[in-house]
Write a protein that holds these residues in place. Sequence first.
Motif, PDB file in Angstrom:
ATOM      1  N   GLN A 120      17.295  22.675  -1.808  1.00  0.00           N
ATOM      2  CA  GLN A 120      18.557  23.403  -1.659  1.00  0.00           C
ATOM      3  C   GLN A 120      19.742  22.462  -1.841  1.00  0.00           C
ATOM      4  O   GLN A 120      20.727  22.813  -2.500  1.00  0.00           O
ATOM      5  N   ARG A 121      19.638  21.282  -1.262  1.00  0.00           N
ATOM      6  CA  ARG A 121      20.745  20.319  -1.359  1.00  0.00           C
ATOM      7  C   ARG A 121      20.945  19.871  -2.798  1.00  0.00           C
ATOM      8  O   ARG A 121      22.084  19.734  -3.261  1.00  0.00           O
ATOM      9  N   ALA A 122      19.851  19.650  -3.514  1.00  0.00           N
ATOM     10  CA  ALA A 122      19.953  19.189  -4.897  1.00  0.00           C
ATOM     11  C   ALA A 122      20.463  20.277  -5.835  1.00  0.00           C
ATOM     12  O   ALA A 122      20.982  19.977  -6.914  1.00  0.00           O
ATOM     13  N   ALA A 123      20.340  21.526  -5.422  1.00  0.00           N
ATOM     14  CA  ALA A 123      20.687  22.631  -6.310  1.00  0.00           C
ATOM     15  C   ALA A 123      22.147  23.043  -6.236  1.00  0.00           C
ATOM     16  O   ALA A 123      22.591  23.852  -7.053  1.00  0.00           O
ATOM     17  N   VAL A 124      22.896  22.507  -5.269  1.00  0.00           N
ATOM     18  CA  VAL A 124      24.284  22.929  -5.104  1.00  0.00           C
ATOM     19  C   VAL A 124      25.225  21.754  -5.326  1.00  0.00           C
ATOM     20  O   VAL A 124      24.832  20.588  -5.231  1.00  0.00           O
ATOM     21  N   ALA A 125      26.484  22.090  -5.562  1.00  0.00           N
ATOM     22  CA  ALA A 125      27.445  21.066  -5.962  1.00  0.00           C
ATOM     23  C   ALA A 125      28.110  20.359  -4.787  1.00  0.00           C
ATOM     24  O   ALA A 125      28.536  19.216  -4.912  1.00  0.00           O
ATOM     25  N   ASP A 126      28.227  21.028  -3.651  1.00  0.00           N
ATOM     26  CA  ASP A 126      28.958  20.416  -2.550  1.00  0.00           C
ATOM     27  C   ASP A 126      28.356  20.799  -1.207  1.00  0.00           C
ATOM     28  O   ASP A 126      27.459  21.647  -1.118  1.00  0.00           O
ATOM     29  N   GLU A 127      28.883  20.167  -0.154  1.00  0.00           N
ATOM     30  CA  GLU A 127      28.351  20.368   1.183  1.00  0.00           C
ATOM     31  C   GLU A 127      28.567  21.793   1.676  1.00  0.00           C
ATOM     32  O   GLU A 127      27.719  22.349   2.390  1.00  0.00           O
ATOM     33  N   THR A 128      29.672  22.401   1.307  1.00  0.00           N
ATOM     34  CA  THR A 128      29.938  23.766   1.743  1.00  0.00           C
ATOM     35  C   THR A 128      28.878  24.727   1.232  1.00  0.00           C
ATOM     36  O   THR A 128      28.356  25.569   1.986  1.00  0.00           O
ATOM     37  N   GLN A 129      28.527  24.596  -0.042  1.00  0.00           N
ATOM     38  CA  GLN A 129      27.490  25.459  -0.607  1.00  0.00           C
ATOM     39  C   GLN A 129      26.144  25.207   0.067  1.00  0.00           C
ATOM     40  O   GLN A 129      25.367  26.141   0.298  1.00  0.00           O
ATOM     41  N   TYR A 130      25.867  23.949   0.349  1.00  0.00           N
ATOM     42  CA  TYR A 130      24.606  23.636   1.017  1.00  0.00           C
ATOM     43  C   TYR A 130      24.548  24.268   2.397  1.00  0.00           C
ATOM     44  O   TYR A 130      23.529  24.856   2.793  1.00  0.00           O
ATOM     45  N   GLN A 131      25.637  24.165   3.146  1.00  0.00           N
ATOM     46  CA  GLN A 131      25.655  24.752   4.474  1.00  0.00           C
ATOM     47  C   GLN A 131      25.506  26.269   4.415  1.00  0.00           C
ATOM     48  O   GLN A 131      24.904  26.885   5.305  1.00  0.00           O
ATOM     49  N   GLN A 132      26.045  26.882   3.391  1.00  0.00           N
ATOM     50  CA  GLN A 132      25.871  28.320   3.213  1.00  0.00           C
ATOM     51  C   GLN A 132      24.404  28.654   2.949  1.00  0.00           C
ATOM     52  O   GLN A 132      23.883  29.657   3.455  1.00  0.00           O
ATOM     53  N   ALA A 133      23.747  27.820   2.159  1.00  0.00           N
ATOM     54  CA  ALA A 133      22.322  28.024   1.887  1.00  0.00           C
ATOM     55  C   ALA A 133      21.504  27.871   3.159  1.00  0.00           C
ATOM     56  O   ALA A 133      20.570  28.654   3.414  1.00  0.00           O
ATOM     57  N   VAL A 134      21.852  26.875   3.972  1.00  0.00           N
ATOM     58  CA  VAL A 134      21.152  26.661   5.238  1.00  0.00           C
ATOM     59  C   VAL A 134      21.353  27.853   6.166  1.00  0.00           C
ATOM     60  O   VAL A 134      20.417  28.336   6.805  1.00  0.00           O
ATOM     61  N   ALA A 135      22.593  28.333   6.230  1.00  0.00           N
ATOM     62  CA  ALA A 135      22.897  29.465   7.094  1.00  0.00           C
ATOM     63  C   ALA A 135      22.120  30.712   6.676  1.00  0.00           C
ATOM     64  O   ALA A 135      21.727  31.531   7.520  1.00  0.00           O
ATOM     65  N   GLY A 136      21.890  30.832   5.392  1.00  0.00           N
ATOM     66  CA  GLY A 136      21.157  31.985   4.897  1.00  0.00           C
ATOM     67  C   GLY A 136      19.663  31.904   5.119  1.00  0.00           C
ATOM     68  O   GLY A 136      18.943  32.885   4.894  1.00  0.00           O
ATOM     69  N   THR A 137      19.180  30.744   5.543  1.00  0.00           N
ATOM     70  CA  THR A 137      17.750  30.559   5.813  1.00  0.00           C
ATOM     71  C   THR A 137      17.574  29.958   7.203  1.00  0.00           C
ATOM     72  O   THR A 137      16.832  29.001   7.402  1.00  0.00           O
ATOM     73  N   GLY A 138      18.236  30.547   8.167  1.00  0.00           N
ATOM     74  CA  GLY A 138      18.235  30.000   9.516  1.00  0.00           C
ATOM     75  C   GLY A 138      16.898  30.067  10.225  1.00  0.00           C
ATOM     76  O   GLY A 138      16.664  29.337  11.183  1.00  0.00           O
ATOM     77  N   THR A 139      16.009  30.949   9.788  1.00  0.00           N
ATOM     78  CA  THR A 139      14.684  31.051  10.401  1.00  0.00           C
ATOM     79  C   THR A 139      13.622  30.417   9.501  1.00  0.00           C
ATOM     80  O   THR A 139      12.454  30.805   9.544  1.00  0.00           O
ATOM     81  N   LEU A 140      14.032  29.436   8.715  1.00  0.00           N
ATOM     82  CA  LEU A 140      13.142  28.859   7.708  1.00  0.00           C
ATOM     83  C   LEU A 140      11.870  28.282   8.325  1.00  0.00           C
ATOM     84  O   LEU A 140      10.776  28.464   7.779  1.00  0.00           O
ATOM     85  N   THR A 141      11.981  27.578   9.445  1.00  0.00           N
ATOM     86  CA  THR A 141      10.791  26.948  10.027  1.00  0.00           C
ATOM     87  C   THR A 141       9.760  27.988  10.429  1.00  0.00           C
ATOM     88  O   THR A 141       8.578  27.893  10.068  1.00  0.00           O
ATOM     89  N   ARG A 142      10.191  28.998  11.167  1.00  0.00           N
ATOM     90  CA  ARG A 142       9.259  30.048  11.584  1.00  0.00           C
ATOM     91  C   ARG A 142       8.687  30.785  10.387  1.00  0.00           C
ATOM     92  O   ARG A 142       7.481  31.016  10.301  1.00  0.00           O
ATOM     93  N   ASP A 143       9.556  31.156   9.458  1.00  0.00           N
ATOM     94  CA  ASP A 143       9.093  31.913   8.300  1.00  0.00           C
ATOM     95  C   ASP A 143       8.119  31.101   7.451  1.00  0.00           C
ATOM     96  O   ASP A 143       7.150  31.642   6.912  1.00  0.00           O
ATOM     97  N   THR A 144       8.387  29.797   7.336  1.00  0.00           N
ATOM     98  CA  THR A 144       7.492  28.935   6.555  1.00  0.00           C
ATOM     99  C   THR A 144       6.107  28.890   7.177  1.00  0.00           C
ATOM    100  O   THR A 144       5.084  28.982   6.475  1.00  0.00           O
ATOM    101  N   LEU A 145       6.045  28.777   8.505  1.00  0.00           N
ATOM    102  CA  LEU A 145       4.743  28.749   9.164  1.00  0.00           C
ATOM    103  C   LEU A 145       4.002  30.068   8.974  1.00  0.00           C
ATOM    104  O   LEU A 145       2.807  30.072   8.642  1.00  0.00           O
ATOM    105  N   HIS A 146       4.684  31.163   9.152  1.00  0.00           N
ATOM    106  CA  HIS A 146       4.028  32.457   8.974  1.00  0.00           C
ATOM    107  C   HIS A 146       3.540  32.622   7.533  1.00  0.00           C
ATOM    108  O   HIS A 146       2.468  33.183   7.294  1.00  0.00           O
ATOM    109  N   GLN A 147       4.312  32.128   6.578  1.00  0.00           N
ATOM    110  CA  GLN A 147       3.866  32.148   5.186  1.00  0.00           C
ATOM    111  C   GLN A 147       2.599  31.336   5.012  1.00  0.00           C
ATOM    112  O   GLN A 147       1.648  31.767   4.344  1.00  0.00           O
TER     113      GLN A 147
END
Length: 213
Positions: A58-85
Amino acid sequence: MHRRRRTALVLSAAIVAAAPLLTACGNDAHPGAAAVVGGHRITVAQLQSRVDEVRRAQRAAVADETQYQQAVAGTGTLTRDTLHQMVLDRVLDRAARDAGVTVTAREVQAMRAGLEQQAGGPEGLRRAWLQQYGVPPQRLDDNLRLQVEAQKLAAKLHTDPSQPAFWKALSTASGELHIDLNPRYGAWDVQKGNAEAKTPWLRETSAGAQRAA
């Protein structure tokens, strides 16, 4: 939508709808494990490594920190969802193995080629899978293998993923694996956990099925 694309994506809604058939054996995971599936541990370190892969991509795919933080915010349950996957992927693998289903590298590459054509090239596919499903580039072929595997399992059972026969196979595999999830990552409740996981074979079926209808 191309027929191959519809077939690949018809798996997701059915899996979400029938997921309550997949049950766990309890919540007391082995020490140091995020989950135990079939006697094999998914360690907390392994889970965190998978999450870190997504965050780096995600960090490599965006141009700046603001976009990265938006991506992080949009995947706030990433750890749980990754485990269930990760757990549900192993359930699918077991069901496929029980049915004698195998997947070849040629089949995976054929699916990838078709999807790349639809996405406007390899980079377009990598970007779409990361943004929509949280699949980092290095995991793309693994993810596509699961899509092929689910298709072939349904075909082997002479059914489709919306029908009880498909879900009976996954339910049986889930029971055989004696899934034990660490309570810090929630319970093995597909409606509340896996139904929220962002992976193509789990999520896009409803939309694909509606478009195909």
